[in-house]
Structure formats: C-alpha cells, structure tokens
Design an enzyme around this catalytic site. Structure first.
Site: not given
Lengths: 79, 398
Positions: A14-16
C-alpha cells in the site's frame, strides 16, 4: 516479436503501492503485451482506472476476488 | 560461553545500515565477517542535505569505527556468492566459505537506464547517486534566477520514497530564501496518480505542496531526456520542458553474480522472503535492505528492522518483518513529518510540524551511535516502534 502475458503481483503493497509495480512492468512491456496485476490495496481500483484514462491503454478486465483485486491490461498505447 | 572455535561463520556482504547493524547484533554468538567494497559507511539521506543545504556533516564515517570489537572487516569487492556450495568469491578470486550469509550491498545506480540522464546529471546533478552529483544540485539551486525547475521520477523503485517531494520542497525553501521564488516555476513529476503514491499520506502532503505553489504532474515516469531542447518525455507519452531538471535515476540490484540464477530478479535484486529475508530454499542465506526484493521501501529503517529479524531468526526465534516504514522527511522551513506504514496498514496521516522536524534531525545525528551500539538503542527502538505502530497512529491522526 512475440507478445507476452505477465503477472505483476502487488499484493500486500500500500506504500508506495501497486502503481509502482505497474510502472516498472510498463517500462519493459511492448504493444500487444498483456499485464495482469494483483493487488490488495483498496485504492487500486480507482488508481488503475485513472492510469488507463491517462495512458490510453486498454483495461480488459477489472474484478475483485476473495483475496485480491485483479486488473488485466492490454498494452496498446506505448510510443 | 561459546568458544570462538565453536562459533559458526557468518559472512555479511555489505557494511551499510543493514549489514553493520546485523554484524553488531550477531558478534556475541557468531564468528562474523563483514565484506565491504569501501572502508567507508555512507549515510545516504545526507545527499539531500548536500544538494539543498551544502551540508556534508553526516555523510560518512569509517566502517571500522562503526563495528563492534570482534567483528572482522574485509575491504574488497564481492564478485560471486554461490548459495549451493556456500562460497563467496572476492575480486582477487580468493574464496571464503560460511555457515550463514547475509547479502546487503545496496543498490547500483544506473543513469544510462533513462535515455539522456547521463548528460542531464552532468549538467544539473542529482541526489540519489554521489556527493559530487548532489553538490551540482546545490550549484543549480544557488544560482538559478528564473525558469522552470523540475524534479521527475524515472524509477519508482528508488531509494527513500519521500525523497522526490523532499527535494522539491527543500529547493522551494532555497529559492524563497534567495528571493527568486516568484520567477521560478516548480514541477514535481511522478509516476503515481498523486504526488505521493500512498493515498492516505498524500492527504498530508498535497496541501503543503499547494500552499508552496508546487505544480504536480501525475502519471509521468521520466523515460527520455532531450538535453538539447530541454525536454523530458514520459513513459506514459507526455512531454515536459525545463530550464533545470533532476531525474531520479534507475536503480538496479548489486553487481554481484549470485548462484543459482533464480536467486535474483530481472533487475538484479535478490529474491528474498518479505517476512523472513530468507533467499529461496536456503535457510542459511538472507538478503536484507535495498538489494533485496523483501524491502517494500528502500530505506535505512527497513534494512535496520530486517537485520534485527535475521539476527533473531538465526538464534532460533520466529521473528518476522511487519513491513514497517519510518521515514522522517523534511518539508523545509523547519517542518517535518514521518511516513509510517506496515504490510497491514497504509501510511498514517502524521501531521507536519516542528517537533517532527527536530525528531528527524536528532535521528540523523544519532545515526552513527545507533549503528555502533545496538545494546543501548535496541530497547529504545522497541519502545518507539511499539508506540508508533501505524494502527496506534491511525487512532491519533484521522
């Protein structure tokens, strides 16, 4: 040149985020190739639609399974 | 007490944050050797401070000064790691064998991966490769008077995910302090649908970029640079003109031959389990940090936490990575924030404030001590990470 189908597994990111993996695969892809992206990030559905709109590639299918979202993209607009 | 003769041999390829912390954490229980291609350990976030503040203070220290007594250090380049036969080959073809190996040499920067970027970096520098290139950026931002200043991302798998927006905000600070900001158009061009790929954190960042008058170009992955006509073309098919530009270069895996071939992916990164850092089926081999596919973000904290997980696993504990990120970022004008997420939680909306800026600076100043003294810092970090888990922060900052 043969056309290829490639699975891009971006589950758990989800991140990045999954678009990162798609961008990487897009660099190596050529017109006619099919990319199948797997993601779990709920924001992926709207992001992939926005990406398709901007890049003018073809979204063949976007579906949700029990454990993942699957987008199938045909690369048609690479210059 | 375990006798030296009974200790198992643990080779660590690379003496960066991951390799050095792992070595210092293992030395009591293993016969540890670190192999590094340079006598120095670099703190890569300092490249931003060089590029926008001309500050070299925390750039490097001698690696030997960061390793606990008892860790062996070999300064040489590793050519090959054979996981099947447990052999590491050095540049002079000398070989070393091991009971355990951890591969942590970091990334290789390839400017030539983007057409025209070698020439561009000669002109304007960058802040992902070398101190020399970072100092070129400082020359540019110190002298530019008008025109369009661009920071564009050419590879979304670059070190330090926040660095492109940190760069543009720090450049904005320099231009404002010099009184030339009104005559400079600033553009941040990124491959993502928004300024920061993680939507939740973008809610913190976007208002700041807006307030500072920075234009964001989305779905723009720099692909070709025409340095004569000063134009960047994106992978997505659009064009961007500049007067000065920095393109975040392509990052590849380490230049080390690793056997078997399926231990690395097409970009040379080492295929390792994201929870355990184990390479394929080899329970005596690990890859940590930027060189590994197990790093969901190429950051020092990821390498640090992965090193701790590996150091526990080899002692028989079932430690696992949570995917925790903890990226302190500067926003200019003494404001900072943190990008904190894990495998199960998107980045929390940590507000921008001066306390977070101070936290970042303190962290940078404590960095060398954190590497050298895990016995002192481990309990502090345990408390810190426990109390700043993304799920805790999500309750605080909605």
């Amino acid at each position: 040149m043969s056309e290829a189908k490639k699975v891009v597994d971006a589950r758990g990111l989800s991140c990045p985020g999954p678009i990162t993996n798609l961008t990487k695969a897009y660099r190596d892809a050529k017109n006619g190739d099919v990319l199948e992206i797997w993601a779990t990030d709920p924001g992926f559905k709207s992001d992939i639609k926005a990406w398709i709109e901007r890049t003018k590639n073809e979204l063949v299918e976007l579906r949700e399974e029990k454990d993942k979202i699957i987008a199938i993209i045909k690369i048609t607009a690479k210059k | 007490m375990i006798n030296m003769a009974e200790k198992k041999k643990f080779l660590i390829v690379g003496g960066g944050a991951g390799g050095a912390i792992l070595a210092n954490s293992l030395v009591k229980d293993f016969d540890v050797t670190v192999i590094n291609d340079s006598p120095y350990h670099y703190y890569w976030p300092q490249l931003l401070q060089i590029a926008f503040r001309n500050d070299y203070s925390n750039l490097y220290r001698s690696l030997s000064s960061l390793l606990v007594k008892g860790v062996n250090l070999v300064i040489d380049r590793v050519k090959k790691v054979d996981l099947q036969d447990r052999i590491v080959t050095l540049s002079n073809n000398k070989t070393m064998n091991y009971d355990y190996v951890a591969i942590a040499p970091g990334v290789t920067i390839e400017h030539k991966g983007i057409d025209g970027n070698e020439k561009l970096v000669e002109q304007y520098g960058d802040f992902h490769s070398t101190p020399q290139n970072a100092s070129k950026v400082f020359d540019v931002v110190s002298n530019m008077k008008k025109g369009t200043f661009v920071i564009a991302v050419g590879d979304p798998y670059h070190r330090c995910p926040p660095s492109p927006y940190e760069g543009i905000l720090l450049a904005d600070e320099v231009f404002r302090l010099r009184g030339v900001r009104n005559d400079i158009n600033m553009i941040l061009a990124v491959p993502y649908p928004r300024a920061y790929p993680a939507e939740t954190f973008n809610e913190v960042l976007e208002p700041i970029l807006k307030e500072r008058g920075i234009n964001v170009m989305t779905f723009f992955t720099a692909d070709k640079i025409d340095t004569e006509n000063k134009k960047i073309t994106s992978l997505e098919g659009e064009e961007l003109s500049y007067d000065a530009a920095i393109v975040v270069p392509v990052h590849k895996g380490p230049k080390i031959e690793i056997k078997p071939d399926d231990a690395i992916n097409q970009d040379g990164f080492i295929n390792a389990d994201k929870f355990t850092n184990q390479i394929l089926k080899y329970d005596d081999a690990f890859a940590i940090g930027d060189a590994s596919t197990s790093a969901n973000a190429k950051t020092g904290v990821t390498a640090h936490l992965q090193a701790k997980v590996v150091s526990k696993r080899v002692l028989g504990l079932d430690a696992r990575n949570t995917g925790r990120t903890n990226c302190p970022t500067e926003l200019g004008f003494e404001k900072g924030t943190f990008v904190i997420s894990d495998y199960n939680h998107p980045a929390a909306k940590v507000p921008a404030n001066t306390i977070n800026f101070i936290m970042k600076r303190l962290f940078a100043d404590a960095y060398w001590d954190i590497i050298r003294h895990p016995e002192f810092w481990d309990p502090i970090f345990d408390v810190y990470f426990e109390n700043t888990q993304p799920e805790v922060l999500w309750k605080l900052f909605r």
